[in-house]
Design a protein around this motif. Structure first.
Motif, PDB file in Angstrom:
ATOM      1  N   GLY A  93       0.820  -1.206   0.000  1.00  0.00           N
ATOM      2  CA  GLY A  93       0.000   0.000   0.000  1.00  0.00           C
ATOM      3  C   GLY A  93       0.852   1.252   0.000  1.00  0.00           C
ATOM      4  O   GLY A  93       1.801   1.379  -0.764  1.00  0.00           O
ATOM      5  N   THR A  94       0.562   2.180   0.896  1.00  0.00           N
ATOM      6  CA  THR A  94       1.274   3.459   0.931  1.00  0.00           C
ATOM      7  C   THR A  94       2.548   3.345   1.763  1.00  0.00           C
ATOM      8  O   THR A  94       2.769   2.353   2.471  1.00  0.00           O
ATOM      9  CB  THR A  94       0.378   4.545   1.560  1.00  0.00           C
ATOM     10  N   GLU A  95       3.384   4.387   1.687  1.00  0.00           N
ATOM     11  CA  GLU A  95       4.605   4.413   2.514  1.00  0.00           C
ATOM     12  C   GLU A  95       4.260   4.438   3.997  1.00  0.00           C
ATOM     13  O   GLU A  95       4.998   3.898   4.825  1.00  0.00           O
ATOM     14  CB  GLU A  95       5.459   5.631   2.135  1.00  0.00           C
ATOM     15  N   ASN A  96       3.128   5.057   4.341  1.00  0.00           N
ATOM     16  CA  ASN A  96       2.691   5.061   5.747  1.00  0.00           C
ATOM     17  C   ASN A  96       2.414   3.644   6.232  1.00  0.00           C
ATOM     18  O   ASN A  96       2.658   3.311   7.387  1.00  0.00           O
ATOM     19  CB  ASN A  96       1.440   5.931   5.924  1.00  0.00           C
ATOM     20  N   ASN A  97       1.872   2.816   5.337  1.00  0.00           N
ATOM     21  CA  ASN A  97       1.635   1.411   5.696  1.00  0.00           C
ATOM     22  C   ASN A  97       2.951   0.740   6.062  1.00  0.00           C
ATOM     23  O   ASN A  97       3.047   0.028   7.064  1.00  0.00           O
ATOM     24  CB  ASN A  97       1.003   0.659   4.521  1.00  0.00           C
ATOM     25  N   VAL A  98       3.966   0.956   5.230  1.00  0.00           N
ATOM     26  CA  VAL A  98       5.270   0.329   5.477  1.00  0.00           C
ATOM     27  C   VAL A  98       5.850   0.828   6.801  1.00  0.00           C
ATOM     28  O   VAL A  98       6.398   0.050   7.590  1.00  0.00           O
ATOM     29  CB  VAL A  98       6.247   0.606   4.317  1.00  0.00           C
ATOM     30  N   LYS A  99       5.718   2.142   7.050  1.00  0.00           N
ATOM     31  CA  LYS A  99       6.208   2.699   8.329  1.00  0.00           C
ATOM     32  C   LYS A  99       5.524   2.005   9.502  1.00  0.00           C
ATOM     33  O   LYS A  99       6.158   1.681  10.512  1.00  0.00           O
ATOM     34  CB  LYS A  99       5.943   4.201   8.386  1.00  0.00           C
ATOM     35  N   SER A 100       4.211   1.792   9.398  1.00  0.00           N
ATOM     36  CA  SER A 100       3.469   1.136  10.479  1.00  0.00           C
ATOM     37  C   SER A 100       3.961  -0.288  10.688  1.00  0.00           C
ATOM     38  O   SER A 100       4.113  -0.761  11.824  1.00  0.00           O
ATOM     39  CB  SER A 100       1.969   1.128  10.161  1.00  0.00           C
ATOM     40  N   LEU A 101       4.233  -1.002   9.599  1.00  0.00           N
ATOM     41  CA  LEU A 101       4.756  -2.366   9.700  1.00  0.00           C
ATOM     42  C   LEU A 101       6.140  -2.382  10.349  1.00  0.00           C
ATOM     43  O   LEU A 101       6.443  -3.243  11.182  1.00  0.00           O
ATOM     44  CB  LEU A 101       4.821  -2.998   8.307  1.00  0.00           C
ATOM     45  N   LEU A 102       6.971  -1.411   9.969  1.00  0.00           N
ATOM     46  CA  LEU A 102       8.311  -1.325  10.570  1.00  0.00           C
ATOM     47  C   LEU A 102       8.229  -1.024  12.061  1.00  0.00           C
ATOM     48  O   LEU A 102       8.997  -1.567  12.862  1.00  0.00           O
ATOM     49  CB  LEU A 102       9.133  -0.243   9.861  1.00  0.00           C
ATOM     50  N   ASP A 103       7.291  -0.147  12.432  1.00  0.00           N
ATOM     51  CA  ASP A 103       7.103   0.196  13.849  1.00  0.00           C
ATOM     52  C   ASP A 103       6.718  -1.028  14.676  1.00  0.00           C
ATOM     53  O   ASP A 103       6.967  -1.082  15.882  1.00  0.00           O
ATOM     54  CB  ASP A 103       6.023   1.278  14.003  1.00  0.00           C
ATOM     55  N   CYS A 104       6.074  -2.004  14.030  1.00  0.00           N
ATOM     56  CA  CYS A 104       5.674  -3.228  14.728  1.00  0.00           C
ATOM     57  C   CYS A 104       6.750  -4.314  14.670  1.00  0.00           C
ATOM     58  O   CYS A 104       6.490  -5.474  15.011  1.00  0.00           O
ATOM     59  CB  CYS A 104       4.375  -3.764  14.106  1.00  0.00           C
ATOM     60  N   HIS A 105       7.957  -3.912  14.205  1.00  0.00           N
ATOM     61  CA  HIS A 105       9.111  -4.831  14.158  1.00  0.00           C
ATOM     62  C   HIS A 105       8.841  -6.049  13.273  1.00  0.00           C
ATOM     63  O   HIS A 105       9.109  -7.191  13.655  1.00  0.00           O
ATOM     64  CB  HIS A 105       9.513  -5.269  15.576  1.00  0.00           C
ATOM     65  N   ILE A 106       8.311  -5.795  12.094  1.00  0.00           N
ATOM     66  CA  ILE A 106       7.975  -6.876  11.173  1.00  0.00           C
ATOM     67  C   ILE A 106       9.209  -7.594  10.630  1.00  0.00           C
ATOM     68  O   ILE A 106       9.188  -8.803  10.418  1.00  0.00           O
ATOM     69  CB  ILE A 106       7.094  -6.346  10.002  1.00  0.00           C
ATOM     70  N   ILE A 107      10.325  -6.845  10.426  1.00  0.00           N
ATOM     71  CA  ILE A 107      11.492  -7.455   9.777  1.00  0.00           C
ATOM     72  C   ILE A 107      12.094  -8.584  10.620  1.00  0.00           C
ATOM     73  O   ILE A 107      12.329  -9.687  10.094  1.00  0.00           O
ATOM     74  CB  ILE A 107      12.535  -6.372   9.409  1.00  0.00           C
ATOM     75  N   PRO A 108      12.338  -8.391  11.923  1.00  0.00           N
ATOM     76  CA  PRO A 108      12.865  -9.522  12.716  1.00  0.00           C
ATOM     77  C   PRO A 108      11.929 -10.731  12.698  1.00  0.00           C
ATOM     78  O   PRO A 108      12.401 -11.877  12.641  1.00  0.00           O
ATOM     79  CB  PRO A 108      12.992  -8.942  14.126  1.00  0.00           C
ATOM     80  N   ALA A 109      10.616 -10.480  12.708  1.00  0.00           N
ATOM     81  CA  ALA A 109       9.646 -11.586  12.697  1.00  0.00           C
ATOM     82  C   ALA A 109       9.734 -12.374  11.387  1.00  0.00           C
ATOM     83  O   ALA A 109       9.724 -13.615  11.383  1.00  0.00           O
ATOM     84  CB  ALA A 109       8.231 -11.049  12.893  1.00  0.00           C
ATOM     85  N   LEU A 110       9.841 -11.660  10.261  1.00  0.00           N
ATOM     86  CA  LEU A 110       9.920 -12.335   8.961  1.00  0.00           C
ATOM     87  C   LEU A 110      11.255 -13.059   8.787  1.00  0.00           C
ATOM     88  O   LEU A 110      11.310 -14.152   8.219  1.00  0.00           O
ATOM     89  CB  LEU A 110       9.731 -11.316   7.833  1.00  0.00           C
ATOM     90  N   LEU A 111      12.333 -12.437   9.274  1.00  0.00           N
ATOM     91  CA  LEU A 111      13.652 -13.084   9.181  1.00  0.00           C
ATOM     92  C   LEU A 111      13.672 -14.375   9.997  1.00  0.00           C
ATOM     93  O   LEU A 111      14.277 -15.369   9.601  1.00  0.00           O
ATOM     94  CB  LEU A 111      14.747 -12.127   9.656  1.00  0.00           C
TER      95      LEU A 111
END
Length: 618
Positions: A93-111
Motif C-alpha cells: 500500500g502506501t509508505e505510511n503502511n510500510v512505516k506502520s509495519l516497521l514500527d511493529c518490528h515486522i522485519i525480525p519476525a519475517l527473518l
C-alpha cells in the motif's frame, strides 16, 4: 500493543472504519484455529488492490495480531504462510503502511520465519521482505543488523526460483556503498549469484544482473573478480555482452551495459576492449534515442556519461555514434506534441520527470566535451541556439549551491562547456554561460574556482567585463565577486591574477556605467580588502584609494555603503599592519569623511561610519 498511523483519524472516519473492517480483525482472535485461518484468507481477499481497506486494518491493530500468529509455534504452517501473504499485501500500500509495519518490528519476525523448513512459508516471508526492503522508507541497515542473516539468505538461494528472485532483489536494493558490497562479497555473493544469470526464469536472470551492477559500482575488488568468473564455460563479461544485444528486453540491455560500464570504470576491463567500444557504448547510445521511454533515456545518458567521462577516445567515438549530439537536443524538446487522448498519461509522466531528463543531458554533454576542444565545438554547433538557451538556463538553476545536481554536473566537466558558451555571438548564451559559472563559484572549493579561472582565461574575463550587454557585465562581476570570497581564496587568486583584476576594477570605476555596475565593482574591492595579503594591492594603489574616497562622498547611498565596506576591511585593527593602513588613510582625509558620514540620515551608512571610526579608537 497496537500500531497506529502517525496522523490522527477523524471521528467520522473512525466510525466508518469500525463498521466496515472491525469484523476482519475480530476473527483473528477466534479460539477456533480453523476460523482464524479462514479469517486471514478473507482478509487477504479484502485488501487486494484496496489501499483504504489496508489503512483501516492497520489502524484497527491487525498487524500485531498477524505477527503474533506468524510467530506462534502452535500456528499451522498454512496459517503462518497466509499471515505473511496478508502482511506483504499491506506493505504494497502506501509508505505510511510500510512505516506502520516497521514500527511493529515486522522485519525480525519475517527473518525468523526464514528458519522454517517449509518452502512455501519461506517464499511468503521473502516476498513480504522484498516488498518492505524495496520501499524508500525502509533503512537498508536493517538487513545487516544480525550477522547471521546474509549467510542464511545465501543458503536459501538454491531453494527455488522464487527465493532466487526475491533474495537478489533484496540484495540489489539494500547494497548501498562499499561496506554493504564488502559484506555481500565476503559471504560469496558473486559465486552464489553468477549461475543465476543462466536461469530459465527471466525475473531471476534480471534480478541477478541488477545485483552485479550494484556490487560492481566503483568497486575494483568485485569488478576484478567478476571479469574472471566462469558460468557454464563462459566468462561473465561475455554473458553480459549477450544480454545487451538488440533482441533482449530493454531493461536487460541497459542493466548489462551498466555492469560492463562499472567494471570498465573500476579498471577490470580496458576502455579499448571490443566489449566496451563495439557493444556497451553503442547500446547506451541507443538508449538515448527518442523512441525509448523517458526513464530509459535518463539511465542511458547518465550511464554513458559515466563510461566516457575519463577517456577522450571513448568521448570521440560517442560523439560520432548514431548522431548522439543531435539526439541529445531532443532531451529539451518536451513534451512532444500529442493529438490522441491516449497520450495524456505519458505526457503527464514526461512533465513530472522532465528535470531528470535535462540533468542527464547536461551530464552527457559535459562528459562528451570534457577533454577535447573539437568535440566541445561540435556540441555547441549541433545544438540550435534556442535549445542551448533553454538548456543553459536550466543549468544555471541546477548549479545553485543548494541544488543536489551541482556535484554530479561539476564532476562531469561542465566548466569547459560553460566557458565555451561565454564566447557565443548570442548575448543570451553569453549571459547564461557566465551566470551558470557565477552560481558554480558561489561558496565553492578553491579547486573549482581555479578550474573556472583556468578554463575561462583572464583574456576572456576582460572581454566579458567590456561586453556591450549589461546583463553579461553584471553576471561577470557577480562571478568575480563569488570567486573572491573567503580569505584563503581571495589571497590565492589575487596572488596570481591580482594585477589584471585591479586593472579591470579601475576601468569600470572610471567608465560610464550605471549605479548597479559600480556598486558591484566596489563590492569586489571590499572582498579584496578582506584578504590577508590581497588588501596590500589596494593599499599600494593610490589611484584605487582615491576612487574609494570619491565614492564615499557620492550622492548615491548604495555607492557610499559599498565604499564604506572597503574602508572597514582596510582599517580593521585586529589584523597585522592595521596601524600603518589606518595612518595612510587618515593622511588621505578618510577619517574626516567618516566623521561626516557618522551624522548621515541614512542609518546603515551612519552605523558603518561609526564602526570604522571605532577601529581608530581601539
Amino acid at each position: 500493543m497496537a500500531c497506529l498511523l502517525e496522523t490522527p483519524i477523524r471521528m467520522s472516519v473512525l466510525s466508518e472504519v469500525t463498521a466496515s473492517s472491525r469484523h476482519y480483525v475480530d476473527r483473528l482472535f477466534d479460539p477456533d484455529p480453523q476460523k482464524v485461518l479462514q479469517g486471514v484468507i478473507d482478509m487477504k481477499n479484502a485488501v487486494i488492490g484496496n489501499n483504504k481497506q489496508k489503512a483501516n486494518l492497520i489502524v484497527l491493530g491487525a498487524v500485531p495480531r498477524l505477527l503474533y500468529l506468524l510467530q506462534q509455534e502452535t500456528s499451522s504452517t498454512e496459517l503462518k504462510t497466509e499471515c505473511a501473504v496478508v502482511l506483504g499485501s499491506l506493505a504494497m500500500g502506501t509508505e505510511n503502511n510500510v512505516k506502520s509495519l516497521l514500527d511493529c518490528h515486522i522485519i525480525p519476525a519475517l527473518l525468523q520465519g526464514l528458519l522454517s523448513p517449509d518452502l512455501k512459508f519461506i517464499e511468503a516471508c521473502l516476498r513480504c521482505l522484498r516488498t518492505i526492503f524495496t520501499s524508500p522508507v525502509t533503512p537498508e541497515e536493517l538487513l545487516y543488523t544480525d550477522a547471521t542473516v546474509i549467510p542464511h539468505l545465501m543458503a536459501l538461494l538454491s531453494r527455488s526460483r522464487y527465493t532466487q528472485e526475491y533474495i537478489c532483489q533484496i540484495f540489489s536494493h539494500c547494497c548501498k556503498g562499499p561496506d554493504h558490497q564488502t559484506i555481500l562479497f565476503n559471504h560469496g555473493a558473486v559465486q552464489n549469484i553468477a549461475h543465476l544469470l543462466t536461469s530459465v526464469s527471466y525475473k531471476v536472470r534480471m534480478q541477478a544482473l541488477k545485483c552485479f551492477s550494484v556490487l560492481a559500482f566503483e568497486n575494483p575488488q568485485v569488478s576484478m573478480t567478476l571479469v574472471n568468473v566462469l558460468v557454464d564455460g563462459e566468462l561473465l563479461p561475455q554473458i553480459f555482452v549477450k544480454m545487451l544485444q538488440r533482441d533482449k528486453p530493454i531493461e536487460m540491455q541497459l542493466t548489462s551495459a551498466k555492469c560492463l560500464t562499472y567494471m570498465c570504470r573500476a579498471g577490470a576491463i580496458r576502455t579499448d576492449d571490443s566489449c566496451i567500444v563495439l557493444k556497451t557504448l553503442p547500446c547506451l547510445v541507443r538508449m538515448c534515442s527518442k523512441e525509448r521511454l523517458l526513464e530509459e533515456r535518463v539511465e542511458g545518458a547518465e550511464t554513458l556519461a559515466y563510461l566516457i567521462e575519463p577517456d577522450v577516445e571513448l568521448q570521440r567515438i560517442a560523439s560520432i555514434t548514431d548522431h548522439l549530439i543531435a539526439m541529445l537536443a531532443d532531451y529539451f524538446k518536451y513534451p512532444s506534441s500529442v493529438s490522441a487522448i491516449t497520450d495524456i498519461k505519458r505526457l503527464d509522466h514526461d512533465l513530472k520527470h522532465a528535470h531528470e531528463l535535462r540533468q542527464a543531458a547536461f551530464k552527457l554533454y559535459a562528459s562528451l566535451g570534457a577533454n577535447d576542444e573539437d568535440i566541445r565545438k561540435k556540441v555547441l554547433q549541433n545544438a540550435p541556439d534556442e535549445i542551448l538557451v533553454v538548456a543553459s538556463s536550466m543549468l544555471c538553476n541546477l548549479l545553485l549551491e543548494f541544488s543536489p545536481s551541482k556535484e554530479p554536473i561539476l564532476e562531469s566537466g561542465a566548466v569547459e562547456l560553460l566557458c565555451g558558451l561565454t564566447q557565443s555571438e548570442n548575448p543570451a548564451l553569453r549571459v547564461n554561460g557566465i551566470w551558470a559559472l557565477m552560481n558554480m563559484a558561489f561558496q565553492a572549493e578553491q579547486k573549482i574556482k581555479a578550474d573556472i579561472l583556468r578554463s575561462l582565461s583572464t583574456e576572456q574575463l576582460f572581454r566579458l567585463l567590456s561586453d556591450s550587454d549589461l546583463n553579461v557585465l553584471m553576471k561577470t562581476l557577480g562571478l568575480l565577486r563569488n570567486l573572491l570570497s573567503t580569505r584563503p581564496h581571495i589571497d590565492k587568486i589575487m596572488s596570481t591574477h591580482g594585477k589584471q583584476i585591479m586593472q579591470a576594477v579601475t576601468l569600470i570605476l572610471e567608465g560610464e556605467h550605471n549605479i548597479e555596475v559600480k556598486e558591484q565593482t566596489l563590492c569586489i574591492l571590499a572582498n579584496i580588502a578582506d584578504g590577508t595579503t590581497a588588501k596590500e594591492l589596494i593599499m599600494t594603489n593610490d589611484d584605487i584609494l582615491q576612487k574609494i574616497k570619491y565614492y564615499m562622498g557620492h550622492s548615491h547611498v548604495k555607492l557610499q555603503l559599498a565604499a564604506m565596506f572597503c574602508i572597514s576591511n582596510l582599517v580593521w585593527n585586529e589584523e597585522e599592519g592595521s596601524q600603518e593602513r589606518q595612518d595612510k588613510l587618515r593622511d588621505m582625509g578618510i577619517v574626516d569623511i567618516l566623521h561626516k558620514l557618522s551624522q548621515s540620515p541614512d542609518s546603515n551608512l551612519c552605523d558603518k561610519a561609526k564602526m570604522a571610526l571605532q577601529q581608530y579608537l581601539a
